[in-house]
Design a protein around this motif. Structure first.
Motif, mmCIF file in Angstrom:
data_model
loop_
_atom_site.group_PDB
_atom_site.id
_atom_site.type_symbol
_atom_site.label_atom_id
_atom_site.label_comp_id
_atom_site.label_asym_id
_atom_site.label_seq_id
_atom_site.Cartn_x
_atom_site.Cartn_y
_atom_site.Cartn_z
ATOM 1 N N ILE A 11 0.840 -1.134 0.066
ATOM 2 C CA ILE A 11 0.114 0.052 -0.242
ATOM 3 C C ILE A 11 0.801 1.214 -0.159
ATOM 4 O O ILE A 11 1.947 1.346 0.666
ATOM 5 N N HIS A 12 0.585 2.283 -0.899
ATOM 6 C CA HIS A 12 1.379 3.326 -0.779
ATOM 7 C C HIS A 12 0.311 4.487 -0.126
ATOM 8 O O HIS A 12 -0.690 4.759 -0.392
ATOM 9 N N ILE A 13 1.139 5.319 0.704
ATOM 10 C CA ILE A 13 0.570 6.321 1.357
ATOM 11 C C ILE A 13 1.297 7.545 1.272
ATOM 12 O O ILE A 13 2.227 7.887 1.572
ATOM 13 N N PRO A 14 0.493 8.454 0.521
ATOM 14 C CA PRO A 14 1.107 9.889 0.207
ATOM 15 C C PRO A 14 1.028 10.868 1.501
ATOM 16 O O PRO A 14 -0.148 10.942 2.082
ATOM 17 N N PHE A 15 1.909 11.388 1.990
ATOM 18 C CA PHE A 15 1.959 12.610 2.935
ATOM 19 C C PHE A 15 2.534 13.713 2.418
ATOM 20 O O PHE A 15 3.876 13.762 2.269
ATOM 21 N N LYS A 16 1.931 14.845 2.375
ATOM 22 C CA LYS A 16 2.294 16.047 1.669
ATOM 23 C C LYS A 16 2.942 16.950 2.853
ATOM 24 O O LYS A 16 2.154 17.367 3.740
ATOM 25 N N THR A 21 7.558 9.059 10.833
ATOM 26 C CA THR A 21 8.677 8.191 11.557
ATOM 27 C C THR A 21 8.467 6.847 11.637
ATOM 28 O O THR A 21 9.252 6.040 11.705
ATOM 29 N N SER A 22 7.112 6.392 11.709
ATOM 30 C CA SER A 22 6.699 5.117 12.043
ATOM 31 C C SER A 22 5.255 5.059 11.356
ATOM 32 O O SER A 22 4.292 5.976 11.361
ATOM 33 N N ILE A 23 5.031 3.669 10.895
ATOM 34 C CA ILE A 23 3.570 3.347 10.650
ATOM 35 C C ILE A 23 3.096 2.002 11.624
ATOM 36 O O ILE A 23 3.803 1.135 11.530
ATOM 37 N N SER A 24 2.110 1.919 12.432
ATOM 38 C CA SER A 24 1.809 1.005 13.142
ATOM 39 C C SER A 24 0.411 0.578 12.513
ATOM 40 O O SER A 24 -0.292 1.280 12.144
ATOM 41 N N THR A 38 9.971 4.484 9.317
ATOM 42 C CA THR A 38 9.769 4.705 7.896
ATOM 43 C C THR A 38 10.321 6.142 7.808
ATOM 44 O O THR A 38 10.569 6.984 8.885
ATOM 45 N N ALA A 39 10.420 6.743 6.788
ATOM 46 C CA ALA A 39 11.067 8.114 6.406
ATOM 47 C C ALA A 39 10.147 8.512 5.255
ATOM 48 O O ALA A 39 10.252 7.740 4.238
ATOM 49 N N THR A 40 9.636 9.538 5.247
ATOM 50 C CA THR A 40 8.864 10.075 3.952
ATOM 51 C C THR A 40 9.975 10.393 2.878
ATOM 52 O O THR A 40 10.964 11.320 3.169
ATOM 53 N N GLY A 41 10.069 9.939 1.742
ATOM 54 C CA GLY A 41 10.806 10.143 0.554
ATOM 55 C C GLY A 41 10.736 11.535 -0.105
ATOM 56 O O GLY A 41 9.574 12.248 0.318
ATOM 57 N N SER A 42 11.660 11.840 -0.968
ATOM 58 C CA SER A 42 11.386 13.081 -1.685
ATOM 59 C C SER A 42 10.180 13.180 -2.466
ATOM 60 O O SER A 42 9.619 14.142 -2.658
ATOM 61 N N ASN A 43 9.271 12.088 -2.813
ATOM 62 C CA ASN A 43 8.185 12.090 -3.240
ATOM 63 C C ASN A 43 6.844 12.071 -2.432
ATOM 64 O O ASN A 43 5.657 11.846 -3.014
ATOM 65 N N ALA A 62 -0.517 6.574 11.695
ATOM 66 C CA ALA A 62 1.188 7.131 11.154
ATOM 67 C C ALA A 62 1.443 8.109 12.316
ATOM 68 O O ALA A 62 0.690 8.867 12.571
ATOM 69 N N THR A 63 2.704 8.066 12.423
ATOM 70 C CA THR A 63 3.266 8.984 13.622
ATOM 71 C C THR A 63 4.353 9.815 12.912
ATOM 72 O O THR A 63 5.157 9.528 12.096
ATOM 73 N N PHE A 64 4.042 11.204 13.141
ATOM 74 C CA PHE A 64 5.037 12.014 12.537
ATOM 75 C C PHE A 64 6.146 12.518 13.251
ATOM 76 O O PHE A 64 6.097 12.178 14.860
ATOM 77 N N GLU A 65 6.885 13.300 12.611
ATOM 78 C CA GLU A 65 8.185 13.984 13.491
ATOM 79 C C GLU A 65 7.863 14.580 14.816
ATOM 80 O O GLU A 65 8.533 14.465 15.774
ATOM 81 N N ASN A 66 6.573 15.268 14.581
ATOM 82 C CA ASN A 66 6.192 16.374 15.638
ATOM 83 C C ASN A 66 5.565 15.740 16.827
ATOM 84 O O ASN A 66 4.859 16.152 17.708
ATOM 85 N N GLY A 67 5.279 14.325 16.593
ATOM 86 C CA GLY A 67 4.562 13.530 17.524
ATOM 87 C C GLY A 67 3.071 13.292 17.270
ATOM 88 O O GLY A 67 2.458 12.633 18.099
ATOM 89 N N ASN A 68 2.463 13.830 16.265
ATOM 90 C CA ASN A 68 1.317 14.144 16.110
ATOM 91 C C ASN A 68 1.005 12.715 15.141
ATOM 92 O O ASN A 68 2.008 12.044 14.760
ATOM 93 N N THR A 69 -0.226 12.244 15.366
ATOM 94 C CA THR A 69 -0.708 10.880 14.742
ATOM 95 C C THR A 69 -1.761 11.075 13.698
ATOM 96 O O THR A 69 -2.644 11.932 13.869
ATOM 97 N N SER A 70 -1.937 10.070 12.673
ATOM 98 C CA SER A 70 -3.034 10.181 11.566
ATOM 99 C C SER A 70 -3.246 8.725 11.556
ATOM 100 O O SER A 70 -2.570 7.948 11.053
ATOM 101 N N ASN A 71 -4.692 8.511 11.739
ATOM 102 C CA ASN A 71 -5.157 6.962 11.388
ATOM 103 C C ASN A 71 -6.097 7.092 10.178
ATOM 104 O O ASN A 71 -6.991 7.991 9.893
#
Length: 78
Positions: A11-16, A21-24, A38-43, A62-71
């Motif tokens: 599965i491909h997950i776009p993050f703009k 930092t991780s996917i649980s 994980t790390a978000t690539g240049s794309n 998804a856990t972001f660098e700033n500690g926020n999450t998105s489900n």
């Protein structure tokens, strides 16, 4: 929006503009199935391999660098 959904192998997950930092992955009952560092690539795209996950509906967190999450929900169907 993750694609393809339902997923068979990956599965491909776009993050703009956000660094992930991780996917649980949780099953529908809330049991942790796995975590992928994980790390978000240049794309701005994160790819998760789901070949070892049985068919069903899962909650990806998804856990972001700033500690926020998105489900979001992902269906695995092989």
């Amino acid at each position: 929006t993750p694609f393809p959904n339902p997923a068979q192998n990956e599965i491909h997950i776009p993050f703009k503009g956000a660094n992930v930092t991780s996917i649980s992955i949780f099953d529908i009952s809330g049991k942790l199935i796995g975590t992928q560092a994980t790390a978000t690539g240049s794309n701005n795209l994160v790819t998760v391999n789901v070949t070892d996950i049985p068919n069903g509906t899962y909650i990806f967190s998804a856990t972001f660098e700033n500690g926020n999450t998105s489900n979001f929900n992902v269906v695995v169907s092989k």
